[in-house]
Design an enzyme around this catalytic site. Structure first.
Site, PDB file in Angstrom:
ATOM      1  N   LYS A  16       0.908  -1.216  -0.063  1.00 40.72           N
ATOM      2  CA  LYS A  16      -0.005   0.032  -0.036  1.00 40.72           C
ATOM      3  C   LYS A  16       1.040   1.299  -0.002  1.00 40.72           C
ATOM      4  CE  LYS A  16      -2.101  -1.020   3.852  1.00 40.72           C
ATOM      5  NZ  LYS A  16      -1.215  -2.479   4.289  1.00 40.72           N
ATOM      6  N   ARG A  88      -9.624   0.572   8.833  1.00 43.73           N
ATOM      7  CA  ARG A  88      -9.050  -0.693   9.241  1.00 43.73           C
ATOM      8  C   ARG A  88     -10.126  -1.332  10.211  1.00 43.73           C
ATOM      9  NH1 ARG A  88      -3.547   0.369   8.709  1.00 43.73           N
ATOM     10  NH2 ARG A  88      -2.100  -1.110   9.807  1.00 43.73           N
ATOM     11  N   ARG A 122      11.970  -5.765   4.717  1.00 46.00           N
ATOM     12  CA  ARG A 122      11.803  -4.452   4.674  1.00 46.00           C
ATOM     13  C   ARG A 122      12.621  -3.567   5.214  1.00 46.00           C
ATOM     14  NH1 ARG A 122       5.987  -1.854   5.319  1.00 46.00           N
ATOM     15  NH2 ARG A 122       5.978  -2.601   7.248  1.00 46.00           N
ATOM     16  N   ARG A 155      11.565  -1.362  10.792  1.00 46.50           N
ATOM     17  CA  ARG A 155      10.561  -0.920  11.702  1.00 46.50           C
ATOM     18  C   ARG A 155      10.627  -1.658  12.834  1.00 46.50           C
ATOM     19  NH1 ARG A 155       5.274   0.340   8.057  1.00 46.50           N
ATOM     20  NH2 ARG A 155       4.365  -0.641   9.957  1.00 46.50           N
ATOM     21  N   ARG A 166      -0.026  -8.912  13.560  1.00 44.50           N
ATOM     22  CA  ARG A 166      -0.382  -7.845  12.728  1.00 44.50           C
ATOM     23  C   ARG A 166      -1.375  -8.687  11.709  1.00 44.50           C
ATOM     24  NH1 ARG A 166       4.559  -4.969  10.749  1.00 44.50           N
ATOM     25  NH2 ARG A 166       3.226  -4.033   9.293  1.00 44.50           N
TER      26      ARG A 166
HETATM   27  P1  AP5 Z   1       4.787  -1.609   1.735  1.00 44.26           P
HETATM   28  O1  AP5 Z   1       4.508  -0.661   0.406  1.00 44.26           O
HETATM   29  O2  AP5 Z   1       5.505  -0.775   2.757  1.00 44.26           O
HETATM   30  O3  AP5 Z   1       3.691  -2.069   2.309  1.00 44.26           O
HETATM   31  P2  AP5 Z   1       2.388  -1.598   3.294  1.00 44.26           P
HETATM   32  O4  AP5 Z   1       0.936  -2.217   2.549  1.00 44.26           O
HETATM   33  O5  AP5 Z   1       2.396  -0.263   3.103  1.00 44.26           O
HETATM   34  O6  AP5 Z   1       2.654  -2.411   4.590  1.00 44.26           O
HETATM   35  P3  AP5 Z   1       2.705  -1.806   6.054  1.00 44.26           P
HETATM   36  O7  AP5 Z   1       3.306  -2.640   6.988  1.00 44.26           O
HETATM   37  O8  AP5 Z   1       3.286  -0.330   6.109  1.00 44.26           O
HETATM   38  O9  AP5 Z   1       1.260  -1.622   6.297  1.00 44.26           O
HETATM   39  P4  AP5 Z   1       0.654  -1.717   7.749  1.00 44.26           P
HETATM   40  O10 AP5 Z   1      -0.908  -1.695   7.385  1.00 44.26           O
HETATM   41  O11 AP5 Z   1       0.723  -3.033   8.661  1.00 44.26           O
HETATM   42  O12 AP5 Z   1       1.178  -0.750   8.587  1.00 44.26           O
HETATM   43  P5  AP5 Z   1       0.791   0.838   8.933  1.00 44.26           P
HETATM   44  O13 AP5 Z   1       1.973   1.654   8.886  1.00 44.26           O
HETATM   45  O14 AP5 Z   1      -0.490   1.252   8.179  1.00 44.26           O
HETATM   46  O15 AP5 Z   1       5.739  -2.834   1.274  1.00 44.26           O
HETATM   47  C1  AP5 Z   1       6.253  -4.019   1.959  1.00 44.26           C
HETATM   48  C2  AP5 Z   1       7.439  -4.683   1.457  1.00 44.26           C
HETATM   49  O16 AP5 Z   1       7.313  -5.309   0.300  1.00 44.26           O
HETATM   50  C3  AP5 Z   1       8.394  -3.545   1.125  1.00 44.26           C
HETATM   51  O17 AP5 Z   1       9.736  -3.872   1.538  1.00 44.26           O
HETATM   52  C4  AP5 Z   1       8.470  -3.217  -0.227  1.00 44.26           C
HETATM   53  O18 AP5 Z   1       9.758  -2.893  -0.948  1.00 44.26           O
HETATM   54  C5  AP5 Z   1       7.942  -4.648  -0.674  1.00 44.26           C
HETATM   55  N1  AP5 Z   1       7.061  -4.682  -1.935  1.00 44.26           N
HETATM   56  C6  AP5 Z   1       6.100  -3.808  -2.031  1.00 44.26           C
HETATM   57  N2  AP5 Z   1       5.402  -3.898  -3.342  1.00 44.26           N
HETATM   58  C7  AP5 Z   1       5.905  -5.207  -3.586  1.00 44.26           C
HETATM   59  C8  AP5 Z   1       6.003  -5.943  -4.659  1.00 44.26           C
HETATM   60  N3  AP5 Z   1       4.808  -5.917  -5.733  1.00 44.26           N
HETATM   61  N4  AP5 Z   1       6.440  -7.081  -5.123  1.00 44.26           N
HETATM   62  C9  AP5 Z   1       7.555  -7.398  -4.175  1.00 44.26           C
HETATM   63  N5  AP5 Z   1       8.076  -6.512  -3.227  1.00 44.26           N
HETATM   64  C10 AP5 Z   1       7.087  -5.535  -2.770  1.00 44.26           C
HETATM   65  O19 AP5 Z   1       0.356   0.572  10.682  1.00 44.26           O
HETATM   66  C11 AP5 Z   1       1.288   0.343  11.604  1.00 44.26           C
HETATM   67  C12 AP5 Z   1       0.642   0.279  12.809  1.00 44.26           C
HETATM   68  O20 AP5 Z   1       0.043   1.623  13.203  1.00 44.26           O
HETATM   69  C13 AP5 Z   1      -0.438  -0.766  12.776  1.00 44.26           C
HETATM   70  O21 AP5 Z   1      -0.167  -2.136  13.300  1.00 44.26           O
HETATM   71  C14 AP5 Z   1      -1.526  -0.093  14.130  1.00 44.26           C
HETATM   72  O22 AP5 Z   1      -1.126  -0.279  15.462  1.00 44.26           O
HETATM   73  C15 AP5 Z   1      -1.316   1.228  13.875  1.00 44.26           C
HETATM   74  N6  AP5 Z   1      -2.339   1.754  12.747  1.00 44.26           N
HETATM   75  C16 AP5 Z   1      -2.263   2.281  11.592  1.00 44.26           C
HETATM   76  N7  AP5 Z   1      -3.367   2.798  10.953  1.00 44.26           N
HETATM   77  C17 AP5 Z   1      -4.153   2.584  11.938  1.00 44.26           C
HETATM   78  C18 AP5 Z   1      -5.720   2.546  11.748  1.00 44.26           C
HETATM   79  N8  AP5 Z   1      -6.403   3.077  10.864  1.00 44.26           N
HETATM   80  N9  AP5 Z   1      -6.623   2.069  12.913  1.00 44.26           N
HETATM   81  C19 AP5 Z   1      -6.014   1.701  13.973  1.00 44.26           C
HETATM   82  N10 AP5 Z   1      -4.397   1.412  14.006  1.00 44.26           N
HETATM   83  C20 AP5 Z   1      -3.849   1.716  13.060  1.00 44.26           C
END
Ligand code: AP5
Length: 209
Positions: A16, A88, A122, A155, A166
């Site tokens: 994402k 979420r 990552r 991270r 997660r």
């Molecule tokens: P990346 O693009 O970083 O993936 P992502 O989907 O953005 O993953 P996140 O881990 O950031 O999402 P998340 O939803 O768990 O975390 P968030 O920060 O929102 O890609 C991942 C890896 O794959 C990278 O190394 C990339 O290079 C590689 N890659 C990408 N595309 C690829 C492809 N096509 N092929 C191969 N490799 C690829 O949330 C973190 C925490 O914050 C949560 O756990 C929660 O505690 C809190 N939080 C955030 N939002 C909320 C909410 N709305 N409600 C409650 N808590 C929340």
């Protein structure tokens, strides 16, 4: 192209953030990542950051009222955006519906095994936030960002035991949003196993189509 209101859904590590950053460069839409906003609050040691940190470190969701309070003003003030990591939960999606209508929801799908593999490898730039992967997209110089030369870090929530939690939290609380947005006729599925370039052009064709 008119300003669209877009949600990127999908499990942790689906890509994402990677796609949102490219889409923002191409379309000029506002990128609203609740994860990035929360990590910034934690780094600055704000009250919200202190409250959120314990949930994030465990890989649990931060409570809905904190999240909705944090994001509401940013959404209200924008005429187009890419939401990454929000909503979420069904409660967050219902709150969002009351704030503004959404044009398109894109679900990037990825298996549990692939999520664990990707997140374990990552790395993120401390300076500009660019996302790398030691297997599929390594930096040219080890530990340094290609774009700004900043330090790359892992991270806190990309440790194996937290990644597993997660994914379980995603399955229990966030996956029901697929049905929620299907019922509203807004959902399109995208295969997260494809290359970043393929996924990007698929999403661009959905946005401009
Ligand atoms: P990346 O693009 O970083 O993936 P992502 O989907 O953005 O993953 P996140 O881990 O950031 O999402 P998340 O939803 O768990 O975390 P968030 O920060 O929102 O890609 C991942 C890896 O794959 C990278 O190394 C990339 O290079 C590689 N890659 C990408 N595309 C690829 C492809 N096509 N092929 C191969 N490799 C690829 O949330 C973190 C925490 O914050 C949560 O756990 C929660 O505690 C809190 N939080 C955030 N939002 C909320 C909410 N709305 N409600 C409650 N808590 C929340």
């Amino acid at each position: 192209m008119g300003k669209k209101k877009i949600i990127l859904l999908g499990p942790p590590g689906a890509g994402k953030g990677t796609q949102a950053k490219r889409l923002v460069e191409k379309t000029g839409l506002l990128h609203l990542s609740t994860g990035d906003i929360l990590r910034d609050e934690v780094a600055r040691g704000t009250d919200l950051g202190k409250q959120a940190k314990e949930y994030m470190d465990r890989g649990d969701l931060v409570p809905d009222d904190l999240i909705i309070g944090m994001i509401r003003g940013r959404i209200e003030g924008a005429d187009g955006f890419i939401l990454d990591g929000f909503p979420r939960t069904v409660a967050q999606a219902e709150a969002l519906e009351k704030i503004t209508p959404i044009d398109l929801v894109i679900n990037i799908d990825l298996s549990r095994e692939e999520v664990i593999r990707r997140l374990s490898s990552r790395r993120v730039c401390r300076g500009c936030g660019r996302i790398y992967n030691l297997i599929s997209n390594p930096p040219k110089v080890e530990g340094r960002c290609d774009a700004c030369g900043g330090e790359l870090y892992q991270r806190d929530d990309d440790r194996p035991e937290v990644i597993e939690n997660r994914y379980d939290v995603y399955t229990a609380s966030t996956a029901p949003l697929i049905e929620f947005y299907k019922e509203r006729g807004l959902l399109t599925q995208v295969d997260g196993k494809a290359s970043p370039e393929e996924i990007f052009s698929r999403i661009m064709s959905l946005i401009t189509g």
